[in-house]
Design a protein around this motif. Sequence first.
Motif, mmCIF file in Angstrom:
data_model
loop_
_atom_site.group_PDB
_atom_site.id
_atom_site.type_symbol
_atom_site.label_atom_id
_atom_site.label_comp_id
_atom_site.label_asym_id
_atom_site.label_seq_id
_atom_site.Cartn_x
_atom_site.Cartn_y
_atom_site.Cartn_z
ATOM 1 N N GLU A 120 -0.134 36.687 16.416
ATOM 2 C CA GLU A 120 0.710 36.617 15.215
ATOM 3 C C GLU A 120 1.815 35.578 15.377
ATOM 4 N N GLY A 121 1.502 34.462 16.034
ATOM 5 C CA GLY A 121 2.495 33.412 16.232
ATOM 6 C C GLY A 121 3.276 33.551 17.520
ATOM 7 N N GLY A 122 3.137 34.660 18.207
ATOM 8 C CA GLY A 122 3.847 34.905 19.457
ATOM 9 C C GLY A 122 5.220 35.506 19.198
ATOM 10 N N PHE A 123 5.556 36.552 19.923
ATOM 11 C CA PHE A 123 6.847 37.219 19.759
ATOM 12 C C PHE A 123 7.120 38.081 20.987
ATOM 13 N N TYR A 124 8.360 38.545 21.083
ATOM 14 C CA TYR A 124 8.759 39.431 22.174
ATOM 15 C C TYR A 124 8.874 40.860 21.672
ATOM 16 N N GLY A 125 8.386 41.768 22.470
ATOM 17 C CA GLY A 125 8.519 43.189 22.197
ATOM 18 C C GLY A 125 9.015 43.879 23.447
ATOM 19 N N ILE A 126 9.284 45.153 23.315
ATOM 20 C CA ILE A 126 9.711 45.955 24.463
ATOM 21 C C ILE A 126 8.765 47.147 24.568
ATOM 22 N N VAL A 127 8.214 47.338 25.756
ATOM 23 C CA VAL A 127 7.366 48.497 26.022
ATOM 24 C C VAL A 127 8.175 49.421 26.933
ATOM 25 N N THR A 128 8.411 50.645 26.461
ATOM 26 C CA THR A 128 9.223 51.576 27.236
ATOM 27 C C THR A 128 8.387 52.227 28.332
ATOM 28 N N ASP A 129 9.086 52.899 29.226
ATOM 29 C CA ASP A 129 8.403 53.633 30.301
ATOM 30 C C ASP A 129 7.563 54.772 29.750
ATOM 31 N N ASN A 130 7.856 55.220 28.524
ATOM 32 C CA ASN A 130 7.058 56.259 27.851
ATOM 33 C C ASN A 130 5.976 55.647 26.973
ATOM 34 N N ASN A 131 5.729 54.350 27.151
ATOM 35 C CA ASN A 131 4.710 53.586 26.426
ATOM 36 C C ASN A 131 4.992 53.456 24.921
ATOM 37 N N GLU A 132 6.268 53.556 24.527
ATOM 38 C CA GLU A 132 6.635 53.264 23.141
ATOM 39 C C GLU A 132 6.657 51.748 22.983
ATOM 40 N N LYS A 133 6.222 51.272 21.829
ATOM 41 C CA LYS A 133 6.245 49.847 21.539
ATOM 42 C C LYS A 133 7.371 49.589 20.547
ATOM 43 N N LEU A 134 8.400 48.858 20.988
ATOM 44 C CA LEU A 134 9.567 48.584 20.160
ATOM 45 C C LEU A 134 9.622 47.100 19.828
ATOM 46 N N LEU A 135 9.845 46.802 18.563
ATOM 47 C CA LEU A 135 9.992 45.430 18.090
ATOM 48 C C LEU A 135 11.475 45.219 17.773
ATOM 49 N N PRO A 136 12.244 44.685 18.729
ATOM 50 C CA PRO A 136 13.691 44.587 18.541
ATOM 51 C C PRO A 136 14.055 43.493 17.535
ATOM 52 N N VAL A 137 14.995 43.814 16.647
ATOM 53 C CA VAL A 137 15.417 42.824 15.648
ATOM 54 C C VAL A 137 16.669 42.078 16.082
ATOM 55 N N ASN A 138 17.359 42.557 17.108
ATOM 56 C CA ASN A 138 18.606 41.914 17.511
ATOM 57 C C ASN A 138 18.725 41.755 19.028
ATOM 58 N N LEU A 139 17.620 41.499 19.676
ATOM 59 C CA LEU A 139 17.636 41.269 21.116
ATOM 60 C C LEU A 139 18.238 39.888 21.385
ATOM 61 N N PRO A 140 19.299 39.798 22.206
ATOM 62 C CA PRO A 140 19.896 38.486 22.484
ATOM 63 C C PRO A 140 18.889 37.524 23.115
ATOM 64 N N LYS A 141 18.971 36.263 22.729
ATOM 65 C CA LYS A 141 18.033 35.252 23.230
ATOM 66 C C LYS A 141 18.050 35.143 24.752
ATOM 67 N N SER A 142 19.195 35.410 25.356
ATOM 68 C CA SER A 142 19.298 35.304 26.813
ATOM 69 C C SER A 142 18.396 36.311 27.534
ATOM 70 N N LEU A 143 17.930 37.331 26.819
ATOM 71 C CA LEU A 143 17.073 38.354 27.430
ATOM 72 C C LEU A 143 15.594 38.147 27.135
ATOM 73 N N LEU A 144 15.265 37.066 26.453
ATOM 74 C CA LEU A 144 13.865 36.789 26.118
ATOM 75 C C LEU A 144 13.149 36.199 27.327
ATOM 76 N N LEU A 145 13.024 37.012 28.340
ATOM 77 C CA LEU A 145 12.348 36.642 29.572
ATOM 78 C C LEU A 145 11.344 37.725 29.913
ATOM 79 N N GLU A 146 10.110 37.328 30.099
ATOM 80 C CA GLU A 146 9.031 38.250 30.436
ATOM 81 C C GLU A 146 9.427 39.086 31.647
ATOM 82 N N GLY A 147 9.361 40.406 31.493
ATOM 83 C CA GLY A 147 9.629 41.311 32.607
ATOM 84 C C GLY A 147 11.071 41.785 32.726
ATOM 85 N N THR A 148 11.956 41.349 31.820
ATOM 86 C CA THR A 148 13.337 41.831 31.876
ATOM 87 C C THR A 148 13.344 43.334 31.633
#
Length: 134
Positions: A59-87
Amino acid sequence: MKTSTSYLFISICVTSLLLVPTTSCALTTKQPDLGSHMTLQQYQQQGWKIGTVTFLNFEGGFYGIVTDNNEKLLPVNLPKSLLLEGTKLALKGEVMQGMASTQQWGEVFKISDYKVLSMGKESAKKPEIGNNYQ
């Protein structure tokens, strides 16, 4: 007497100028909270979600967050400084009920607070479009 007053005034001005950049940086950038003695379980007991930033290459590529409980979160206000795979983050926020996204992945999530537990690495691919990152 006049010289000591001038010296004191200059010292206060210089000290003030040195403290301003330090203070403003501390307010805008959160450093990893590695000094915290809290365990992941303690964060969870206090209502924090523990998750990992993941780059999804569809879908064009994007960042998401997968929680330890396997929830899939699509953050709308994640700071750009944290857009690093594995943070790894401890997050507080709310799922934006009834809100759809073009990514069609996970639940749209508005972050109200976060703590950086560890920083990840930059992805080889960057999203051209995507979330409303700050």
